[in-house]
Motif scaffolding. Structure first.
Motif, short mmCIF file in Angstrom:
data_model
loop_
_atom_site.label_atom_id
_atom_site.label_comp_id
_atom_site.label_asym_id
_atom_site.label_seq_id
_atom_site.Cartn_x
_atom_site.Cartn_y
_atom_site.Cartn_z
N ASN A 55 0.82 -1.21 0.00
CA ASN A 55 0.00 0.00 0.00
C ASN A 55 0.86 1.27 0.00
O ASN A 55 0.47 2.28 -0.60
N PHE A 56 2.00 1.22 0.66
CA PHE A 56 2.90 2.37 0.61
C PHE A 56 3.48 2.56 -0.78
O PHE A 56 3.67 3.69 -1.24
N VAL A 57 3.77 1.47 -1.47
CA VAL A 57 4.18 1.56 -2.87
C VAL A 57 3.06 2.21 -3.68
O VAL A 57 3.30 3.08 -4.53
N GLY A 58 1.83 1.80 -3.41
CA GLY A 58 0.69 2.37 -4.10
C GLY A 58 0.59 3.87 -3.93
O GLY A 58 0.27 4.60 -4.88
N LEU A 59 0.89 4.36 -2.73
CA LEU A 59 0.84 5.81 -2.50
C LEU A 59 1.81 6.55 -3.41
O LEU A 59 1.49 7.60 -3.96
N LEU A 60 2.99 5.99 -3.59
CA LEU A 60 3.97 6.62 -4.49
C LEU A 60 3.49 6.59 -5.94
O LEU A 60 3.88 7.45 -6.74
N ASN A 61 2.63 5.61 -6.24
CA ASN A 61 2.12 5.48 -7.61
C ASN A 61 0.80 6.22 -7.81
O ASN A 61 0.13 6.04 -8.83
N GLY A 62 0.41 7.05 -6.82
CA GLY A 62 -0.77 7.87 -6.99
C GLY A 62 -2.02 7.40 -6.29
O GLY A 62 -3.09 8.02 -6.44
N ALA A 63 -1.94 6.31 -5.53
CA ALA A 63 -3.12 5.84 -4.79
C ALA A 63 -3.49 6.86 -3.71
O ALA A 63 -2.65 7.61 -3.21
N THR A 64 -4.75 6.85 -3.34
CA THR A 64 -5.25 7.77 -2.32
C THR A 64 -5.28 7.11 -0.94
O THR A 64 -5.16 5.89 -0.82
N GLY A 65 -5.47 7.94 0.07
CA GLY A 65 -5.64 7.40 1.41
C GLY A 65 -6.83 6.47 1.49
O GLY A 65 -6.81 5.47 2.20
N ALA A 66 -7.90 6.78 0.73
CA ALA A 66 -9.07 5.91 0.70
C ALA A 66 -8.73 4.56 0.09
O ALA A 66 -9.20 3.51 0.56
N ASP A 67 -7.92 4.56 -0.96
CA ASP A 67 -7.46 3.30 -1.56
C ASP A 67 -6.68 2.49 -0.54
O ASP A 67 -6.85 1.27 -0.43
N PHE A 68 -5.80 3.15 0.19
CA PHE A 68 -4.97 2.52 1.21
C PHE A 68 -5.85 1.78 2.22
O PHE A 68 -5.62 0.61 2.53
N LEU A 69 -6.86 2.46 2.72
CA LEU A 69 -7.73 1.86 3.73
C LEU A 69 -8.60 0.75 3.15
O LEU A 69 -8.85 -0.27 3.80
N ARG A 70 -9.05 0.92 1.92
CA ARG A 70 -9.89 -0.09 1.28
C ARG A 70 -9.14 -1.41 1.11
O ARG A 70 -9.72 -2.49 1.25
N LEU A 71 -7.84 -1.32 0.83
CA LEU A 71 -7.04 -2.51 0.58
C LEU A 71 -6.35 -3.04 1.84
O LEU A 71 -5.67 -4.07 1.78
N ARG A 72 -6.54 -2.37 2.95
CA ARG A 72 -5.77 -2.66 4.16
C ARG A 72 -5.86 -4.13 4.59
O ARG A 72 -4.89 -4.72 5.05
N GLY A 73 -7.03 -4.74 4.44
CA GLY A 73 -7.20 -6.11 4.88
C GLY A 73 -7.13 -7.14 3.77
O GLY A 73 -7.29 -8.34 4.03
N ALA A 74 -6.88 -6.72 2.55
CA ALA A 74 -6.84 -7.66 1.42
C ALA A 74 -5.66 -8.61 1.57
O ALA A 74 -4.58 -8.23 2.01
#
Length: 201
Positions: A55-74
């Motif tokens: 998810n931290f990699v995703g943030l660098l690639n433009g993901a949002t905080g909402a994306d981070f939380l949505r995927l947190r338990g995947a």
């Protein structure tokens, strides 16, 4: 603030290596064992770490905080948790080592932060969860003293500007456990840090 995070790539690698060494001790029959994080068993804790790295990699690639939380338990572990965790660390380290990544401002769920601060948050989480995993699996739970000292000294910098932190009196404790009062004087610095982070050593 930048000086607070000098060497953060190395600190992240050190913290992740410590977690991996502890993970290597987990036996097949222990995955469902409880951890000091009451909502997670060992597998869920390890998944939190692997998924968090991704998810931290995703943030660098433009993901949002909402994306981070949505995927947190995947699920990020599949059939080989150790290999999956190791890959997640490599991907995270490589992403933050890219030119400009430590200066890039990302949409962390608790506030916009530069990449260096985001990786400092990740390093702190990894260090504290290493203790959680060690306690759960019955492994040696002594953390790297350099990491302990750095986190303890830089706590305010690591969580600066976030809407919730483990050190703010007004925090909701949605993301961070409430601090635990010391039981005796003369505690080690590790135990003092763990109590600040809501653990009871």
């Amino acid at each position: 603030m930048s000086s607070a995070f000098d060497g953060i790539l190395d600190r992240y690698s050190l913290a992740s290596s410590g977690f991996r060494r502890c993970l290597e001790t987990v036996r097949p029959d222990q995955w469902a064992w409880p951890t000091p994080c009451s909502e997670w068993n060992i597998r869920l804790l390890v998944n939190h770490m692997a998924r968090g790295n991704l998810n931290f990699v995703g943030l660098l690639n433009g993901a949002t905080g909402a994306d981070f939380l949505r995927l947190r338990g995947a699920d990020a572990l599949g059939a080989d948790p150790l290999a999956a965790y190791t890959r997640s660390v490599q991907e995270c380290a490589e992403a933050f080592a890219q030119a400009g990544a430590l200066q890039q401002v990302v949409d962390y769920p608790l506030g916009w932060v530069p990449g260096a601060q985001a990786l400092a948050i990740r390093t702190t989480d990894t260090t504290i969860h290493t203790w959680d995993l060690a306690r759960a699996a019955g492994a040696a739970d002594t953390l790297d003293p350099g990491l302990v000292a750095w986190i303890d000294d830089r706590m305010e910098d690591i969580y600066a500007g976030l809407v919730e932190t483990p050190v703010a009196a007004e925090t909701t404790h949605r993301f961070f456990a409430a601090p635990v009062a010391a039981s005796a004087s003369g505690e080690s610095r590790q135990d003092q840090l763990l109590r600040r982070m809501g653990r009871n050593p």
